[in-house]
Design a protein around this motif. Structure first.
Motif, PDB file in Angstrom:
ATOM      1  N   MET A  75      -8.860 -23.907   7.934  1.00 44.87           N
ATOM      2  CA  MET A  75      -8.780 -23.357   6.599  1.00 44.87           C
ATOM      3  C   MET A  75      -9.824 -22.247   6.482  1.00 44.87           C
ATOM      4  N   SER A  76      -9.422 -21.139   5.941  1.00 43.99           N
ATOM      5  CA  SER A  76     -10.325 -19.991   5.840  1.00 43.99           C
ATOM      6  C   SER A  76     -11.261 -20.143   4.647  1.00 43.99           C
ATOM      7  N   ALA A  77     -12.302 -19.324   4.658  1.00 47.01           N
ATOM      8  CA  ALA A  77     -13.289 -19.353   3.579  1.00 47.01           C
ATOM      9  C   ALA A  77     -12.646 -19.002   2.243  1.00 47.01           C
ATOM     10  N   SER A  78     -11.706 -18.059   2.233  1.00 51.63           N
ATOM     11  CA  SER A  78     -11.083 -17.672   0.969  1.00 51.63           C
ATOM     12  C   SER A  78     -10.201 -18.788   0.410  1.00 51.63           C
ATOM     13  N   CYS A  79      -9.600 -19.598   1.293  1.00 52.29           N
ATOM     14  CA  CYS A  79      -8.801 -20.738   0.817  1.00 52.29           C
ATOM     15  C   CYS A  79      -9.686 -21.765   0.120  1.00 52.29           C
ATOM     16  N   VAL A  87     -25.551 -32.116   1.246  1.00 57.14           N
ATOM     17  CA  VAL A  87     -24.922 -30.938   0.653  1.00 57.14           C
ATOM     18  C   VAL A  87     -24.837 -31.161  -0.848  1.00 57.14           C
ATOM     19  N   SER A  88     -25.324 -30.189  -1.615  1.00 52.19           N
ATOM     20  CA  SER A  88     -25.208 -30.212  -3.069  1.00 52.19           C
ATOM     21  C   SER A  88     -24.458 -28.974  -3.516  1.00 52.19           C
ATOM     22  N   ILE A  89     -23.519 -29.156  -4.424  1.00 53.28           N
ATOM     23  CA  ILE A  89     -22.709 -28.057  -4.934  1.00 53.28           C
ATOM     24  C   ILE A  89     -22.896 -27.979  -6.440  1.00 53.28           C
ATOM     25  N   ASP A  90     -23.167 -26.777  -6.918  1.00 50.43           N
ATOM     26  CA  ASP A  90     -23.331 -26.522  -8.355  1.00 50.43           C
ATOM     27  C   ASP A  90     -22.338 -25.435  -8.736  1.00 50.43           C
ATOM     28  N   LEU A  91     -21.340 -25.792  -9.535  1.00 46.68           N
ATOM     29  CA  LEU A  91     -20.298 -24.843  -9.935  1.00 46.68           C
ATOM     30  C   LEU A  91     -20.784 -24.037 -11.132  1.00 46.68           C
ATOM     31  N   SER A  92     -21.626 -23.070 -10.846  1.00 53.37           N
ATOM     32  CA  SER A  92     -22.305 -22.324 -11.898  1.00 53.37           C
ATOM     33  C   SER A  92     -21.698 -20.956 -12.172  1.00 53.37           C
ATOM     34  N   GLY A  93     -20.871 -20.470 -11.280  1.00 51.47           N
ATOM     35  CA  GLY A  93     -20.336 -19.128 -11.440  1.00 51.47           C
ATOM     36  C   GLY A  93     -21.187 -18.060 -10.767  1.00 51.47           C
ATOM     37  N   ARG A  94     -22.292 -18.487 -10.173  1.00 54.03           N
ATOM     38  CA  ARG A  94     -23.174 -17.562  -9.429  1.00 54.03           C
ATOM     39  C   ARG A  94     -23.261 -18.039  -7.995  1.00 54.03           C
ATOM     40  N   ALA A  95     -23.145 -17.110  -7.074  1.00 54.57           N
ATOM     41  CA  ALA A  95     -23.155 -17.472  -5.656  1.00 54.57           C
ATOM     42  C   ALA A  95     -24.572 -17.528  -5.102  1.00 54.57           C
ATOM     43  N   ALA A  96     -24.881 -18.633  -4.452  1.00 55.16           N
ATOM     44  CA  ALA A  96     -26.163 -18.775  -3.761  1.00 55.16           C
ATOM     45  C   ALA A  96     -26.011 -19.841  -2.698  1.00 55.16           C
ATOM     46  N   LEU A  97     -26.519 -19.556  -1.513  1.00 54.69           N
ATOM     47  CA  LEU A  97     -26.482 -20.507  -0.411  1.00 54.69           C
ATOM     48  C   LEU A  97     -27.893 -20.754   0.082  1.00 54.69           C
ATOM     49  N   VAL A  98     -28.283 -22.015   0.140  1.00 55.27           N
ATOM     50  CA  VAL A  98     -29.526 -22.421   0.791  1.00 55.27           C
ATOM     51  C   VAL A  98     -29.095 -23.209   2.011  1.00 55.27           C
ATOM     52  N   PHE A  99     -29.392 -22.691   3.190  1.00 58.67           N
ATOM     53  CA  PHE A  99     -28.945 -23.280   4.446  1.00 58.67           C
ATOM     54  C   PHE A  99     -30.178 -23.672   5.241  1.00 58.67           C
ATOM     55  N   PHE A 139     -19.744 -18.988   7.765  1.00 58.73           N
ATOM     56  CA  PHE A 139     -18.588 -19.574   7.087  1.00 58.73           C
ATOM     57  C   PHE A 139     -18.969 -20.018   5.676  1.00 58.73           C
ATOM     58  N   PHE A 140     -20.061 -20.771   5.567  1.00 62.28           N
ATOM     59  CA  PHE A 140     -20.457 -21.262   4.244  1.00 62.28           C
ATOM     60  C   PHE A 140     -20.919 -20.133   3.332  1.00 62.28           C
ATOM     61  N   ASN A 141     -21.510 -19.101   3.887  1.00 56.02           N
ATOM     62  CA  ASN A 141     -21.889 -17.934   3.087  1.00 56.02           C
ATOM     63  C   ASN A 141     -20.647 -17.274   2.492  1.00 56.02           C
ATOM     64  N   ALA A 142     -19.591 -17.153   3.282  1.00 56.76           N
ATOM     65  CA  ALA A 142     -18.347 -16.553   2.789  1.00 56.76           C
ATOM     66  C   ALA A 142     -17.696 -17.433   1.726  1.00 56.76           C
ATOM     67  N   VAL A 143     -17.696 -18.753   1.929  1.00 56.27           N
ATOM     68  CA  VAL A 143     -17.105 -19.667   0.956  1.00 56.27           C
ATOM     69  C   VAL A 143     -17.845 -19.586  -0.371  1.00 56.27           C
ATOM     70  N   VAL A 144     -19.175 -19.606  -0.311  1.00 51.44           N
ATOM     71  CA  VAL A 144     -20.001 -19.581  -1.523  1.00 51.44           C
ATOM     72  C   VAL A 144     -19.819 -18.269  -2.281  1.00 51.44           C
ATOM     73  N   PHE A 187     -20.269 -20.206  -6.361  1.00 44.32           N
ATOM     74  CA  PHE A 187     -20.976 -21.439  -6.691  1.00 44.32           C
ATOM     75  C   PHE A 187     -22.220 -21.538  -5.825  1.00 44.32           C
ATOM     76  N   ASN A 188     -23.134 -22.404  -6.241  1.00 46.86           N
ATOM     77  CA  ASN A 188     -24.351 -22.652  -5.475  1.00 46.86           C
ATOM     78  C   ASN A 188     -24.098 -23.794  -4.507  1.00 46.86           C
ATOM     79  N   CYS A 189     -24.656 -23.673  -3.321  1.00 50.86           N
ATOM     80  CA  CYS A 189     -24.506 -24.712  -2.316  1.00 50.86           C
ATOM     81  C   CYS A 189     -25.816 -24.836  -1.548  1.00 50.86           C
ATOM     82  N   HIS A 190     -26.366 -26.031  -1.521  1.00 55.14           N
ATOM     83  CA  HIS A 190     -27.575 -26.311  -0.755  1.00 55.14           C
ATOM     84  C   HIS A 190     -27.189 -27.238   0.390  1.00 55.14           C
ATOM     85  N   ILE A 191     -27.476 -26.799   1.610  1.00 55.51           N
ATOM     86  CA  ILE A 191     -27.148 -27.579   2.801  1.00 55.51           C
ATOM     87  C   ILE A 191     -28.430 -27.804   3.573  1.00 55.51           C
TER      88      ILE A 191
END
Length: 110
Positions: free
Chosen positions: A1-5, A36-48, A70-75, A80-84
């Motif tokens: 599955m692609s990041a855009s999907c 992994v924590s996901i915050d559906l905030s409407g702002r993109a941020a990745l902490v990897f 991959f996760f940077n593209a998805v975020v 949304f915010n994603c902390h991994i």
């Protein structure tokens, strides 16, 4: 599955803010947990916060640096915010596997 999907799954009005987190355990000596924590905030941020043992290596024929990309593209596409984070691990394959499992669990719990 692609990041855009993955990102299209969360394309919706951001009227409510939801936070989801998950921990995937891998009962082996190579990696213990991936958080992994996901915050559906409407702002993109990745902490990897992941350190692969072979920084510029490969997992089979797969470049392990592509996990972060991959996760940077998805975020960015999903806004949304994603902390991994993986606090410790020895085998790059099991580290990547734990990350994807924890992300899947956090995505389902949203």
């Amino acid at each position: 599955m692609s990041a855009s999907c993955w990102a299209r799954r969360w394309k919706r009005p951001w009227a409510t803010r939801r936070v989801s987190s998950a921990t995937a355990s891998r009962p082996s000596r190579w990696t213990r947990t991936a958080r992994v924590s996901i915050d559906l905030s409407g702002r993109a941020a990745l902490v990897f916060d992941v350190t692969f043992k072979d920084s510029f290596g490969k997992i089979g024929t797969f470049d392990n640096q592509l996990v972060r990309e991959f996760f940077n593209a998805v975020v960015n596409a999903g806004r949304f915010n994603c902390h991994i984070e993986v606090p410790h691990g020895e085998n790059d394959h099991h580290i990547a596997e734990a990350i994807f499992k924890a992300f899947g669990r956090a995505a389902v719990r949203r």
